[in-house]
Design a protein around this motif. Structure first.
Motif, PDB file in Angstrom:
ATOM      1  N   LEU A  67     -29.040   5.345  27.469  1.00 20.15           N
ATOM      2  CA  LEU A  67     -28.031   5.440  28.305  1.00 20.15           C
ATOM      3  C   LEU A  67     -27.662   6.749  29.159  1.00 20.15           C
ATOM      4  O   LEU A  67     -26.918   6.749  29.845  1.00 20.15           O
ATOM      5  CB  LEU A  67     -26.587   5.312  27.318  1.00 20.15           C
ATOM      6  N   ALA A  68     -28.577   7.745  29.095  1.00 19.16           N
ATOM      7  CA  ALA A  68     -28.453   9.045  29.804  1.00 19.16           C
ATOM      8  C   ALA A  68     -28.131   8.680  31.218  1.00 19.16           C
ATOM      9  O   ALA A  68     -27.153   9.430  31.889  1.00 19.16           O
ATOM     10  CB  ALA A  68     -29.728  10.022  29.542  1.00 19.16           C
ATOM     11  N   GLU A  69     -29.143   7.878  32.002  1.00 14.89           N
ATOM     12  CA  GLU A  69     -28.813   8.020  33.328  1.00 14.89           C
ATOM     13  C   GLU A  69     -27.710   7.245  33.909  1.00 14.89           C
ATOM     14  O   GLU A  69     -26.718   7.649  34.731  1.00 14.89           O
ATOM     15  CB  GLU A  69     -30.162   7.148  33.966  1.00 14.89           C
ATOM     16  N   ASP A  70     -27.142   6.170  32.962  1.00 16.66           N
ATOM     17  CA  ASP A  70     -26.046   5.353  33.274  1.00 16.66           C
ATOM     18  C   ASP A  70     -24.717   6.231  33.086  1.00 16.66           C
ATOM     19  O   ASP A  70     -23.951   6.397  33.913  1.00 16.66           O
ATOM     20  CB  ASP A  70     -26.008   4.164  32.589  1.00 16.66           C
ATOM     21  N   VAL A  71     -24.615   7.086  31.870  1.00 17.91           N
ATOM     22  CA  VAL A  71     -23.478   7.539  31.479  1.00 17.91           C
ATOM     23  C   VAL A  71     -23.441   8.555  32.673  1.00 17.91           C
ATOM     24  O   VAL A  71     -22.190   9.038  32.920  1.00 17.91           O
ATOM     25  CB  VAL A  71     -23.474   8.022  30.059  1.00 17.91           C
ATOM     26  N   ALA A  72     -24.536   9.696  32.627  1.00 20.22           N
ATOM     27  CA  ALA A  72     -24.342  10.665  33.554  1.00 20.22           C
ATOM     28  C   ALA A  72     -24.013  10.054  35.142  1.00 20.22           C
ATOM     29  O   ALA A  72     -23.124  10.890  35.632  1.00 20.22           O
ATOM     30  CB  ALA A  72     -25.646  11.365  33.728  1.00 20.22           C
ATOM     31  N   GLY A  73     -24.530   9.045  35.537  1.00 17.97           N
ATOM     32  CA  GLY A  73     -24.202   8.712  36.614  1.00 17.97           C
ATOM     33  C   GLY A  73     -22.630   7.985  36.788  1.00 17.97           C
ATOM     34  O   GLY A  73     -21.923   8.461  37.966  1.00 17.97           O
ATOM     35  N   PHE A  74     -22.476   7.459  35.704  1.00 25.08           N
ATOM     36  CA  PHE A  74     -20.951   7.239  35.943  1.00 25.08           C
ATOM     37  C   PHE A  74     -19.996   8.381  35.888  1.00 25.08           C
ATOM     38  O   PHE A  74     -18.927   8.390  36.774  1.00 25.08           O
ATOM     39  CB  PHE A  74     -20.435   6.315  34.679  1.00 25.08           C
ATOM     40  N   LEU A  75     -20.196   9.295  35.265  1.00 22.39           N
ATOM     41  CA  LEU A  75     -19.478  10.552  35.136  1.00 22.39           C
ATOM     42  C   LEU A  75     -19.459  11.250  36.589  1.00 22.39           C
ATOM     43  O   LEU A  75     -18.294  11.864  36.884  1.00 22.39           O
ATOM     44  CB  LEU A  75     -19.710  11.488  33.686  1.00 22.39           C
ATOM     45  N   ARG A  76     -20.555  11.211  37.079  1.00 25.15           N
ATOM     46  CA  ARG A  76     -20.863  11.985  38.479  1.00 25.15           C
ATOM     47  C   ARG A  76     -19.585  11.108  39.503  1.00 25.15           C
ATOM     48  O   ARG A  76     -19.047  11.826  40.241  1.00 25.15           O
ATOM     49  CB  ARG A  76     -22.086  11.984  39.113  1.00 25.15           C
ATOM     50  N   ASP A  77     -19.843   9.811  39.353  1.00 23.68           N
ATOM     51  CA  ASP A  77     -18.730   8.863  40.206  1.00 23.68           C
ATOM     52  C   ASP A  77     -17.479   9.128  39.773  1.00 23.68           C
ATOM     53  O   ASP A  77     -16.544   9.250  40.623  1.00 23.68           O
ATOM     54  CB  ASP A  77     -18.988   7.393  39.880  1.00 23.68           C
ATOM     55  N   ALA A  78     -17.174   9.264  38.490  1.00 21.84           N
ATOM     56  CA  ALA A  78     -15.842   9.707  38.019  1.00 21.84           C
ATOM     57  C   ALA A  78     -15.208  11.172  38.532  1.00 21.84           C
ATOM     58  O   ALA A  78     -14.261  11.013  39.035  1.00 21.84           O
ATOM     59  CB  ALA A  78     -15.663   9.661  36.487  1.00 21.84           C
ATOM     60  N   GLU A  79     -16.176  12.017  38.613  1.00 23.32           N
ATOM     61  CA  GLU A  79     -15.670  13.244  39.209  1.00 23.32           C
ATOM     62  C   GLU A  79     -15.435  12.959  40.674  1.00 23.32           C
ATOM     63  O   GLU A  79     -14.486  13.744  41.239  1.00 23.32           O
ATOM     64  CB  GLU A  79     -17.094  14.134  39.082  1.00 23.32           C
ATOM     65  N   ALA A  80     -16.433  12.199  41.427  1.00 18.21           N
ATOM     66  CA  ALA A  80     -15.963  12.049  42.979  1.00 18.21           C
ATOM     67  C   ALA A  80     -14.631  11.467  43.290  1.00 18.21           C
ATOM     68  O   ALA A  80     -14.202  11.551  44.388  1.00 18.21           O
ATOM     69  CB  ALA A  80     -17.174  11.311  43.397  1.00 18.21           C
ATOM     70  N   GLN A  81     -14.435  10.514  42.265  1.00 13.91           N
ATOM     71  CA  GLN A  81     -13.072   9.840  42.388  1.00 13.91           C
ATOM     72  C   GLN A  81     -11.905  10.878  41.937  1.00 13.91           C
ATOM     73  O   GLN A  81     -10.854  10.294  41.870  1.00 13.91           O
ATOM     74  CB  GLN A  81     -13.061   8.656  41.410  1.00 13.91           C
ATOM     75  N   HIS A  82     -12.193  12.256  41.398  1.00 13.10           N
ATOM     76  CA  HIS A  82     -11.281  13.072  40.952  1.00 13.10           C
ATOM     77  C   HIS A  82     -10.364  12.444  39.692  1.00 13.10           C
ATOM     78  O   HIS A  82      -9.404  12.983  39.357  1.00 13.10           O
ATOM     79  CB  HIS A  82     -10.146  13.359  42.170  1.00 13.10           C
ATOM     80  N   TRP A  83     -11.069  11.730  39.058  1.00 11.13           N
ATOM     81  CA  TRP A  83     -10.630  11.128  37.579  1.00 11.13           C
ATOM     82  C   TRP A  83     -11.029  12.485  36.653  1.00 11.13           C
ATOM     83  O   TRP A  83     -10.159  12.762  35.525  1.00 11.13           O
ATOM     84  CB  TRP A  83     -11.322  10.102  37.089  1.00 11.13           C
ATOM     85  N   VAL A  84     -12.312  13.135  36.627  1.00  3.27           N
ATOM     86  CA  VAL A  84     -12.692  13.987  35.548  1.00  3.27           C
ATOM     87  C   VAL A  84     -13.161  15.232  36.430  1.00  3.27           C
ATOM     88  O   VAL A  84     -13.561  15.029  37.637  1.00  3.27           O
ATOM     89  CB  VAL A  84     -13.563  13.400  34.634  1.00  3.27           C
TER      90      VAL A  84
END
Length: 87
Positions: A67-84
């Motif tokens: 799941l490494a690629e999917d989780v890391a990608g989601f968290l990068r997207d969440a950062e871009a959305q300013h959620w995290v």
């Protein structure tokens, strides 16, 4: 993978019974999360690294494989959305 995600000020992650899903609340509204996003964000505590979150999710969902690629990608997207913020 060593970065540590944490919710940005003003964002609150919680289970919403009326929506029957996890949501991310912020002053201007709410984001309704799908199951995968909810599972990932449920692991965000401001102390666990991305690698630790991946490890915990892979233990919880062994049938999913790596799941490494999917989780890391989601968290990068969440950062871009300013959620995290990833520190």
């Amino acid at each position: 993978m060593d970065r540590v995600p944490k919710f940005r000020p003003g964002f609150r992650f919680q289970w919403e019974p009326a929506q029957d899903c996890y949501v991310l609340l912020y002053p201007e509204g709410m984001v309704r999360l799908n199951g995968s996003a909810g599972a990932i964000l449920a692991e965000v505590d401001g102390d666990r690294s991305v690698a630790e979150i991946v490890h915990r999710l892979e233990q919880r969902f062994p049938e999913a494989g790596s799941l490494a690629e999917d989780v890391a990608g989601f968290l990068r997207d969440a950062e871009a959305q300013h959620w995290v913020a990833l520190s």
